[in-house]
Design a protein around this motif. Structure first.
Motif, PDB file in Angstrom:
ATOM      1  N   PHE A   1      36.421  29.606  41.677  1.00  9.51           N
ATOM      2  CA  PHE A   1      37.148  30.804  41.268  1.00  9.51           C
ATOM      3  C   PHE A   1      36.585  32.046  41.958  1.00  9.51           C
ATOM      4  CE2 PHE A   1      37.901  34.296  38.213  1.00  9.51           C
ATOM      5  CZ  PHE A   1      39.285  34.256  38.181  1.00  9.51           C
ATOM      6  N   GLY A   2      35.250  32.185  41.979  1.00  9.91           N
ATOM      7  CA  GLY A   2      34.645  33.329  42.651  1.00  9.91           C
ATOM      8  C   GLY A   2      34.865  33.332  44.154  1.00  9.91           C
ATOM      9  N   PHE A   3      34.901  32.138  44.756  1.00  8.99           N
ATOM     10  CA  PHE A   3      35.132  32.054  46.199  1.00  8.99           C
ATOM     11  C   PHE A   3      36.515  32.610  46.552  1.00  8.99           C
ATOM     12  CE2 PHE A   3      36.831  29.702  49.835  1.00  8.99           C
ATOM     13  CZ  PHE A   3      35.872  29.976  50.803  1.00  8.99           C
ATOM     14  N   PHE A   4      37.519  32.234  45.769  1.00  6.14           N
ATOM     15  CA  PHE A   4      38.862  32.737  46.061  1.00  6.14           C
ATOM     16  C   PHE A   4      39.006  34.212  45.705  1.00  6.14           C
ATOM     17  CE2 PHE A   4      39.881  28.192  46.133  1.00  6.14           C
ATOM     18  CZ  PHE A   4      40.661  28.138  47.268  1.00  6.14           C
ATOM     19  N   LEU A   5      38.194  34.711  44.790  1.00  3.10           N
ATOM     20  CA  LEU A   5      38.164  36.157  44.568  1.00  3.10           C
ATOM     21  C   LEU A   5      37.639  36.875  45.812  1.00  3.10           C
ATOM     22  CD1 LEU A   5      36.764  36.474  40.922  1.00  3.10           C
ATOM     23  CD2 LEU A   5      39.132  36.577  41.664  1.00  3.10           C
ATOM     24  N   CYS A   6      36.586  36.334  46.417  1.00  2.00           N
ATOM     25  CA  CYS A   6      36.075  36.922  47.662  1.00  2.00           C
ATOM     26  C   CYS A   6      37.089  36.794  48.796  1.00  2.00           C
ATOM     27  CB  CYS A   6      34.761  36.248  48.058  1.00  2.00           C
ATOM     28  SG  CYS A   6      33.377  36.572  46.954  1.00  2.00           S
ATOM     29  N   VAL A   7      37.788  35.663  48.854  1.00  2.00           N
ATOM     30  CA  VAL A   7      38.837  35.495  49.866  1.00  2.00           C
ATOM     31  C   VAL A   7      39.923  36.544  49.691  1.00  2.00           C
ATOM     32  CG1 VAL A   7      40.688  33.946  50.626  1.00  2.00           C
ATOM     33  CG2 VAL A   7      38.393  33.046  50.246  1.00  2.00           C
ATOM     34  N   ASP A   8      40.303  36.804  48.439  1.00  2.00           N
ATOM     35  CA  ASP A   8      41.352  37.791  48.176  1.00  2.00           C
ATOM     36  C   ASP A   8      40.911  39.186  48.610  1.00  2.00           C
ATOM     37  OD1 ASP A   8      43.996  38.267  46.842  1.00  2.00           O
ATOM     38  OD2 ASP A   8      42.763  39.603  45.621  1.00  2.00           O
ATOM     39  N   ALA A   9      39.669  39.557  48.296  1.00  2.00           N
ATOM     40  CA  ALA A   9      39.165  40.873  48.705  1.00  2.00           C
ATOM     41  C   ALA A   9      38.986  40.956  50.219  1.00  2.00           C
ATOM     42  CB  ALA A   9      37.839  41.161  47.993  1.00  2.00           C
ATOM     43  N   PHE A  10      38.615  39.845  50.850  1.00  2.00           N
ATOM     44  CA  PHE A  10      38.394  39.842  52.298  1.00  2.00           C
ATOM     45  C   PHE A  10      39.720  39.912  53.057  1.00  2.00           C
ATOM     46  CE2 PHE A  10      37.071  37.556  56.268  1.00  2.00           C
ATOM     47  CZ  PHE A  10      36.184  38.533  56.705  1.00  2.00           C
ATOM     48  N   LEU A  11      40.724  39.159  52.601  1.00  2.00           N
ATOM     49  CA  LEU A  11      42.028  39.200  53.268  1.00  2.00           C
ATOM     50  C   LEU A  11      42.743  40.526  53.056  1.00  2.00           C
ATOM     51  CD1 LEU A  11      43.459  35.620  52.598  1.00  2.00           C
ATOM     52  CD2 LEU A  11      42.480  36.526  54.703  1.00  2.00           C
ATOM     53  N   TYR A  12      42.386  41.230  51.995  1.00  2.00           N
ATOM     54  CA  TYR A  12      42.995  42.541  51.764  1.00  2.00           C
ATOM     55  C   TYR A  12      42.725  43.490  52.930  1.00  2.00           C
ATOM     56  CZ  TYR A  12      43.462  47.219  49.744  1.00  2.00           C
ATOM     57  OH  TYR A  12      43.798  48.532  49.519  1.00  2.00           O
TER      58      TYR A  12
ATOM     59  N   ALA B   1      27.087  45.439  60.098  1.00  2.00           N
ATOM     60  CA  ALA B   1      27.789  44.500  60.977  1.00  2.00           C
ATOM     61  C   ALA B   1      26.841  43.921  62.031  1.00  2.00           C
ATOM     62  CB  ALA B   1      28.975  45.204  61.645  1.00  2.00           C
ATOM     63  N   ILE B   2      25.959  44.751  62.589  1.00  2.00           N
ATOM     64  CA  ILE B   2      24.980  44.245  63.558  1.00  2.00           C
ATOM     65  C   ILE B   2      24.027  43.256  62.884  1.00  2.00           C
ATOM     66  CG2 ILE B   2      23.031  44.920  65.010  1.00  2.00           C
ATOM     67  CD1 ILE B   2      24.486  47.433  65.734  1.00  2.00           C
ATOM     68  N   LEU B   3      23.639  43.555  61.655  1.00  2.00           N
ATOM     69  CA  LEU B   3      22.747  42.654  60.924  1.00  2.00           C
ATOM     70  C   LEU B   3      23.390  41.277  60.733  1.00  2.00           C
ATOM     71  CD1 LEU B   3      20.126  42.312  59.183  1.00  2.00           C
ATOM     72  CD2 LEU B   3      21.511  43.041  57.238  1.00  2.00           C
ATOM     73  N   ILE B   4      24.657  41.261  60.373  1.00  2.00           N
ATOM     74  CA  ILE B   4      25.354  39.980  60.200  1.00  2.00           C
ATOM     75  C   ILE B   4      25.534  39.285  61.547  1.00  2.00           C
ATOM     76  CG2 ILE B   4      27.457  38.895  59.320  1.00  2.00           C
ATOM     77  CD1 ILE B   4      27.787  41.237  57.424  1.00  2.00           C
TER      78      ILE B   4
ATOM     79  N   PRO C   1      33.302  43.726  52.000  1.00  2.00           N
ATOM     80  CA  PRO C   1      34.062  43.055  53.064  1.00  2.00           C
ATOM     81  C   PRO C   1      34.144  43.823  54.374  1.00  2.00           C
ATOM     82  CG  PRO C   1      35.553  43.953  51.408  1.00  2.00           C
ATOM     83  CD  PRO C   1      34.171  44.190  50.895  1.00  2.00           C
ATOM     84  N   LEU C   2      33.896  45.130  54.383  1.00  2.28           N
ATOM     85  CA  LEU C   2      34.112  45.918  55.605  1.00  2.28           C
ATOM     86  C   LEU C   2      33.216  45.482  56.765  1.00  2.28           C
ATOM     87  CD1 LEU C   2      34.642  49.545  54.213  1.00  2.28           C
ATOM     88  CD2 LEU C   2      36.356  47.877  54.914  1.00  2.28           C
ATOM     89  N   PRO C   3      31.887  45.356  56.615  1.00  2.00           N
ATOM     90  CA  PRO C   3      31.073  44.940  57.777  1.00  2.00           C
ATOM     91  C   PRO C   3      31.416  43.545  58.271  1.00  2.00           C
ATOM     92  CG  PRO C   3      29.691  45.885  56.055  1.00  2.00           C
ATOM     93  CD  PRO C   3      31.042  45.668  55.455  1.00  2.00           C
ATOM     94  N   LEU C   4      31.654  42.613  57.357  1.00  2.00           N
ATOM     95  CA  LEU C   4      31.992  41.255  57.757  1.00  2.00           C
ATOM     96  C   LEU C   4      33.351  41.207  58.456  1.00  2.00           C
ATOM     97  CD1 LEU C   4      30.641  38.490  57.522  1.00  2.00           C
ATOM     98  CD2 LEU C   4      31.951  38.103  55.437  1.00  2.00           C
ATOM     99  N   ALA C   5      34.289  42.037  57.984  1.00  2.34           N
ATOM    100  CA  ALA C   5      35.605  42.082  58.629  1.00  2.34           C
ATOM    101  C   ALA C   5      35.511  42.677  60.029  1.00  2.34           C
ATOM    102  CB  ALA C   5      36.565  42.903  57.768  1.00  2.34           C
ATOM    103  N   VAL C   6      34.697  43.705  60.213  1.00  8.57           N
ATOM    104  CA  VAL C   6      34.519  44.302  61.545  1.00  8.57           C
ATOM    105  C   VAL C   6      33.938  43.274  62.510  1.00  8.57           C
ATOM    106  CG1 VAL C   6      33.189  46.014  62.828  1.00  8.57           C
ATOM    107  CG2 VAL C   6      34.321  46.674  60.717  1.00  8.57           C
TER     108      VAL C   6
END
Length: 591
Positions: free
Chosen positions: A111-122, A250-253, A403-408
């Motif tokens: 359930f938490g994984f798909f919550l993160c997916v929803d916020a990431f795809l947003y 983002a550089i850290l990731i 989600p912003l740094p990972l999305a970048v």
């Protein structure tokens, strides 16, 4: 005659003394003298003691210990477990709890994984459309006239700021050479890379904790009412701080992804094995600590975020490797065993860690259903008409996932790995975007439906609908019982006239940020009386209501104390999970 009587008395005394000695050590005297004396334990028949019974008992209980007797006793001794039924029943329940942990934990993790997916795809799907609508509003505003008090709504201002941060950070990431970073990391020793990877994990948590505060400060500075006295450094400095933070994160990731890619491409797989063993070291630092329900909730949220981030890093590693091998599908099967090994180790470590934490702290497996209901409550409350926060910000505070740094970083890797040339390529990109939008919408619908089921099953739905709030707000103003509870908008205004079915929550008591999550109601089920409950938080001073009501009939002192104790017993479990400060959760700090 006197001598005869004195002799008889002395003989009686000696007989009594001898009887007392034999009562204390009957078999010692019997063994030393070889005679069978008078003992009170022997059966009496016609005034005489049964000597055969004494000899039989002597054979059954020999005096001298021997090896044969010890071995015989070890082989034939017995015990009865039913004499300690409560203890062994509790041990059996612990075994059943450990057996239930994998199922309940994976339900929460899924359930938490798909919550993160929803916020990431947003970030990829709906955020560009919302930014486009805000820009269109700015362009068409001169034609429509300045009828409103604001150029943009607070939510639109936040969306525009997020879009600008994404664009600027993506432009800055073009100056970072991924290949050079990969070869720089590859030239280091295995031990040094292992230390670097551990430091990166710690830095990621610290960045997530402080980064969400930076973003919240930016959103509130850009949307707070302007009639207030200025007590901030301005929107532009906050915006530059946010851009700098997202770029560094983002550089850290990217360094994390490069280290993982080096581990995948090493010939002896020693680095990958060491990095996987790092997960098992986490068990040592967790299972032997004392955990309460709130601490376990924070750890569960941290594990959800860590698992989702690991999957995205594995996706980046696969994209980079497939690009180096010209997208040969055969190479994907070469990467599959390593990917499966990393995922399996993550799941196994989480199950073992949570199983032993619940065992050592006497926590039942049903607590994961409460955690899932709390996450569902956040999702449902963010869908209300005048919600006090965006859903992605709520997930960021709960799980420490921004989600912003990972999305970048993912956009940067995809753009460098996939070459888009020609009309057909752009058509494929557009179709892929439509597919992501469709998946995001379907995922949101399913999550919302499941969340409503979980909230209803946990009897938490009474905190979602409008009801008179007895808890005073941070401004020291308590709504009357005849008025509905108002939810502050982003401009600091409160809307008291709302639709009866509108979902709303009381304003937060500890933070006036525009993106702060609404604090849940304190009147938990079963419904509490109108008087203040003794279990209400001590940090909130009582405030008289503006409209006095006739006093309720007073109860005896004993009944009121019993009622307060029962209310505390019923409301404590849910209150502990719903009234946790989101800003302390963001760092995943374990006390």
């Amino acid at each position: 005659m006197a001598d005869v009587s004195g002799t008889e008395l002395s003989e009686e005394k000696e007989a009594e003394n001898e009887l007392k000695k034999r009562q204390k050590r009957p078999w010692d005297d019997l063994h030393k003298s070889g005679k069978i004396g008078i003992t009170p334990d022997l059966p009496e028949t016609l005034g005489f003691y049964d000597i055969s019974a004494a000899r039989r008992e002597q054979r059954e209980h020999p005096e001298d210990p021997s090896l044969t007797r010890f071995i015989s006793a070890e082989l034939t001794r017995g015990y009865f477990l039913e004499h300690n039924e409560a203890k062994y029943t509790e041990r059996r329940e612990r075994v059943y709890t450990c057996m239930r942990i994998p199922k309940e934990l994976e339900k929460l993790m899924t359930f938490g994984f798909f919550l993160c997916v929803d916020a990431f795809l947003y970030v990829f799907t709906l955020l560009p459309l919302r930014v486009l609508l805000a820009v269109l509003r700015l362009l068409t505003l001169p034609c429509c006239g300045f009828s409103g008090s604001r150029l943009l709504q607070p939510a639109q201002v936040c969306d525009v700021l997020k879009g600008l941060i994404m664009v600027l950070c993506f432009s800055m990431m073009h100056y970072v050479d991924y290949s050079m970073m990969y070869h720089l990391i590859r030239g280091q020793s295995v031990i040094k890379l292992y230390i670097i990877y551990n430091m990166l994990e710690v830095a990621d948590r610290l960045f997530s904790s402080f980064g969400q505060d930076i973003l919240d400060a930016l959103y509130w500075t850009a949307t707070e009412p302007k009639e207030r006295k200025r007590d901030n450094i301005g929107v532009i400095p906050h915006f530059l701080m946010a851009v700098f933070y997202v770029f560094l994160h983002a550089i850290l990731i990217m360094v994390q992804a490069s280290t993982l890619n080096v581990a995948f491409n090493s010939h002896n797989k020693s680095l990958l094995t060491i990095m996987m063993s790092n997960n098992f070291v986490e068990i040592k630092g967790s299972v032997f600590k004392k955990f309460e329900k709130n601490n376990l909730f924070q750890m569960s949220n941290s594990d959800i975020k860590e698992r989702f981030t690991s999957y995205v890093l594995l996706l980046i590693v696969c994209l980079r490797n497939m690009e180096q091998f010209s997208w040969n599908p055969d190479h994907l099967w070469v990467l599959f065993p390593d990917v499966f090994m990393v995922v399996t180790s993550e799941v196994a470590v989480d199950i073992i860690k949570h199983a032993f934490i619940t065992k050592f702290n006497d926590i039942t497996a049903d607590v994961y259903s409460e955690y899932r209901a709390s996450l569902a409550f956040d999702l449902v409350s963010s869908r209300q008409k005048n919600a006090c926060t965006d859903y992605s910000d709520s997930v960021a505070r709960r799980m420490g996932f921004i989600p912003l740094p990972l999305a970048v970083l993912l956009i940067r890797v995809v753009m460098s790995s996939v070459k888009v040339q020609g009309a057909l390529s752009y058509t494929c990109v557009f179709l892929c975007y439509l597919g992501l939008v469709t998946f995001k919408v379907l995922n949101s619908i399913v999550l919302l439906g499941k969340s409503c089921v979980y909230v209803k099953r946990a009897n938490m739905e009474d905190k979602l609908f409008e009801k008179p709030s007895t808890a005073p707000s941070s401004s020291g103003k308590t709504p009357s019982r005849a008025e509905p509870a108002s939810c502050p908008t982003a401009s600091g205004e409160s809307k008291t006239e709302q639709d009866p079915v509108t979902l709303c929550s009381p304003p937060p008591s500890s933070s006036s940020s525009v993106t702060s999550q609404p604090t849940p109601r304190t009147d938990l089920f079963p419904p509490t009386p109108s008087d203040p409950s003794p279990a209400s938080p001590a940090s909130r001073p009582p405030t008289p209501t503006p409209e006095p009501e006739p006093p309720a009939p007073s109860l005896p002192k004993e009944e009121s104390e019993a009622q307060g104790a029962s209310e505390l017993k019923h409301r404590t479990p849910k209150k502990d999970l719903l009234e946790i400060d989101r800003f302390t959760i963001c760092g995943n700090r374990i006390d």
